[in-house]
Design a protein around this motif. Sequence first.
Motif, short mmCIF file in Angstrom:
data_model
loop_
_atom_site.label_atom_id
_atom_site.label_comp_id
_atom_site.label_asym_id
_atom_site.label_seq_id
_atom_site.Cartn_x
_atom_site.Cartn_y
_atom_site.Cartn_z
N GLU A 1 14.00 57.96 -27.90
CA GLU A 1 15.03 57.71 -29.07
C GLU A 1 16.08 57.05 -27.88
OE1 GLU A 1 18.32 60.41 -31.24
OE2 GLU A 1 16.73 60.70 -31.71
N GLY A 2 16.16 57.82 -26.78
CA GLY A 2 17.21 57.41 -25.86
C GLY A 2 17.10 56.08 -25.72
N THR A 3 15.98 55.44 -24.91
CA THR A 3 15.53 54.12 -24.96
C THR A 3 15.86 53.64 -25.93
OG1 THR A 3 13.72 54.80 -23.56
CG2 THR A 3 14.12 52.46 -24.05
N ALA A 4 15.86 53.52 -26.89
CA ALA A 4 16.31 52.82 -28.18
C ALA A 4 17.54 52.75 -27.83
CB ALA A 4 15.77 53.90 -29.78
N ASN A 5 18.57 54.13 -27.96
CA ASN A 5 20.05 53.17 -27.88
C ASN A 5 20.15 52.74 -26.68
OD1 ASN A 5 19.98 55.49 -29.99
ND2 ASN A 5 21.21 57.50 -28.15
N ILE A 6 19.91 52.71 -25.57
CA ILE A 6 20.28 51.84 -24.60
C ILE A 6 19.59 50.50 -24.87
CG2 ILE A 6 19.82 50.96 -22.51
CD1 ILE A 6 21.34 53.31 -22.36
N VAL A 7 18.77 49.94 -25.64
CA VAL A 7 18.29 48.79 -26.15
C VAL A 7 19.12 48.58 -27.10
CG1 VAL A 7 16.70 47.31 -27.71
CG2 VAL A 7 15.63 48.92 -25.19
N ASN A 8 19.44 49.75 -28.27
CA ASN A 8 20.39 48.72 -29.10
C ASN A 8 22.24 48.64 -28.71
OD1 ASN A 8 18.72 49.38 -31.12
ND2 ASN A 8 19.07 51.32 -31.82
N PHE A 9 22.42 49.64 -27.74
CA PHE A 9 23.94 49.17 -27.16
C PHE A 9 23.90 47.46 -26.28
CE2 PHE A 9 25.14 53.11 -27.95
CZ PHE A 9 26.84 52.92 -28.31
N CYS A 10 22.31 47.48 -24.87
CA CYS A 10 22.17 46.16 -25.30
C CYS A 10 22.63 45.12 -25.65
CB CYS A 10 20.95 45.89 -24.40
SG CYS A 10 20.78 47.10 -23.03
N LEU A 11 21.70 44.87 -27.54
CA LEU A 11 22.27 43.70 -28.31
C LEU A 11 23.42 43.83 -29.23
CD1 LEU A 11 18.63 45.23 -29.92
CD2 LEU A 11 19.33 42.51 -29.08
N ALA A 12 24.12 44.89 -29.02
CA ALA A 12 25.33 45.00 -29.66
C ALA A 12 26.07 44.55 -28.36
CB ALA A 12 26.15 46.56 -29.53
N TYR A 13 25.87 44.89 -27.15
CA TYR A 13 27.62 43.87 -26.17
C TYR A 13 26.41 42.61 -26.00
CZ TYR A 13 30.27 48.52 -26.93
OH TYR A 13 31.18 49.22 -27.23
N ASN A 14 25.98 42.43 -25.96
CA ASN A 14 25.75 40.49 -25.41
C ASN A 14 25.17 41.41 -23.87
OD1 ASN A 14 25.27 40.07 -28.40
ND2 ASN A 14 28.22 39.69 -27.49
N ILE A 15 24.13 42.32 -23.40
CA ILE A 15 23.79 42.06 -22.26
C ILE A 15 22.86 40.67 -21.65
CG2 ILE A 15 22.55 43.74 -20.65
CD1 ILE A 15 25.24 44.83 -21.47
N LYS A 16 23.29 40.30 -20.24
CA LYS A 16 22.32 39.65 -20.30
C LYS A 16 20.80 39.78 -19.77
CE LYS A 16 26.40 37.05 -18.01
NZ LYS A 16 27.51 37.17 -16.74
N LYS A 17 20.51 40.39 -19.34
CA LYS A 17 19.60 41.04 -18.64
C LYS A 17 19.31 42.56 -18.68
CE LYS A 17 16.54 38.60 -16.64
NZ LYS A 17 16.19 37.75 -15.26
N MET A 18 17.55 43.01 -19.70
CA MET A 18 17.69 44.19 -18.97
C MET A 18 16.47 44.82 -18.32
SD MET A 18 17.14 47.73 -22.61
CE MET A 18 15.65 48.84 -21.71
N LEU A 19 16.30 45.48 -17.61
CA LEU A 19 15.53 46.14 -17.32
C LEU A 19 15.00 47.56 -17.05
CD1 LEU A 19 13.50 45.13 -13.34
CD2 LEU A 19 13.50 47.53 -13.98
N PHE A 20 13.73 47.68 -17.33
CA PHE A 20 13.07 49.07 -17.78
C PHE A 20 11.80 49.90 -17.13
CE2 PHE A 20 10.46 51.66 -20.84
CZ PHE A 20 10.78 53.36 -20.42
N VAL A 21 12.77 51.11 -15.94
CA VAL A 21 12.05 51.04 -15.65
C VAL A 21 11.12 52.22 -16.42
CG1 VAL A 21 10.80 52.67 -13.07
CG2 VAL A 21 13.06 51.37 -13.69
N SER A 22 9.01 52.17 -16.49
CA SER A 22 8.54 52.29 -17.06
C SER A 22 7.33 53.39 -16.23
CB SER A 22 7.81 51.64 -18.30
OG SER A 22 6.74 52.26 -19.13
N SER A 23 6.10 52.95 -16.22
CA SER A 23 5.86 53.77 -16.16
C SER A 23 3.96 53.24 -15.85
CB SER A 23 5.25 56.06 -16.07
OG SER A 23 4.41 56.02 -15.68
N ILE A 24 2.83 53.62 -15.04
CA ILE A 24 1.10 53.10 -15.29
C ILE A 24 1.11 54.08 -16.82
CG2 ILE A 24 1.08 52.34 -13.07
CD1 ILE A 24 -0.89 54.74 -12.66
N ALA A 25 1.60 54.80 -16.91
CA ALA A 25 0.76 56.40 -17.78
C ALA A 25 1.20 55.51 -19.12
CB ALA A 25 1.96 57.42 -17.50
N ALA A 26 1.85 53.84 -18.75
CA ALA A 26 1.40 53.94 -20.66
C ALA A 26 0.93 52.32 -20.30
CB ALA A 26 3.51 53.25 -19.85
N LEU A 27 0.96 52.49 -19.59
CA LEU A 27 -0.33 50.93 -19.77
C LEU A 27 -2.10 51.23 -19.98
CD1 LEU A 27 -0.45 49.57 -15.24
CD2 LEU A 27 0.70 49.04 -18.01
#
Length: 331
Positions: free
Chosen positions: A101-127
């Motif tokens: 949910e926290g990441t969804a919020n960040i993504v939504n704000f990036c879209l709303a504020y026309n952010i040029k680029k977003m980098l997400f630090v994930s994990s090899i656990a998600a591979l």
Amino acid sequence: MILVTGGTGLVGAHLLLHLVENGKSVRAIYRTATSIEKTKNLFSIYHKSNLFEKIEWLEADILDIPSLEIAFQNVDYVYHCAALISFDPKDEDAIRKTNIEGTANIVNFCLAYNIKKMLFVSSIAALGDPNAAETIISETTEWNPEKPHSDYAISKYGAEMEVWRGQQEGLDVLIVNPGIIIGPGFQEQGSGALFSAVAKGMPFYTLGTTGFVAVSDVVEMSVKLMASDIKNERFTLIENNYSFQEILNCIADSLQVKRPQWHATPIVMKVFWRIDWFLNTFLFQKRKVSRASAKASYSKSNYDNTKIKTALNIDFKSVKEYCNQILNPHS
């Protein structure tokens, strides 16, 4: 203006140091004033305390919409490093809420504020999960929902789905999937606990294998990716695949303490996590080993770093040499 979430964690704090060292205008969010002290302490470790004041700190939470509205004012780029890391099953709801949910919020704000680029630090656990014919895990290995995964892995995978959803809606994104991150300044959490445990005389080791990476490489490569024309891609960040025994021995040698001597076999680890569950359930002791973390300690997973090395034409620092550098900075 660059916004960094998770600036009071290992990756986020090192990222803040790197950005301000290079003259970037940076805003970092925090939840509690005491958590900022960890980042301030890291700056002092590197003798860069004077740079700490260059960060614009703002009290906010990735689950608190009103505070994020303030945080995103005049922001161009976002590094989303914030996450809840826990392998205690009792934290399942909190992990999924924070990380997905926290990441969804960040993504939504990036879209709303026309952010040029977003980098997400994930994990090899998600591979993904290799099939019977595969021996190496890469960015193209498919996630198999039928296989067992830790709550943390599921939360990171779910967070990545939110990032890709943002990409489909027009946001330029990047995902990095670091292995176990080695770095100074956070000795009581994450991989830093390995250093503390060995220093205290950790008696046992396991022969599980996974990917490891220096925090400085995670930061450097993330920044280079953000500055490049590369977008809408994910990259595995590991220097090499090591057994836990190799890393523990390396840390012990750097600390000049006794190496762990006792091999904790898979059977021992299965007994260990059950005892740990009993102590937690009936004596209310804090969980040290969950079923998922016990399994990870003896599982042999090997990851491929070819994609990032090709994309940036860059080599990784040796994790073994970096461990010694952390503990003996003037050697």
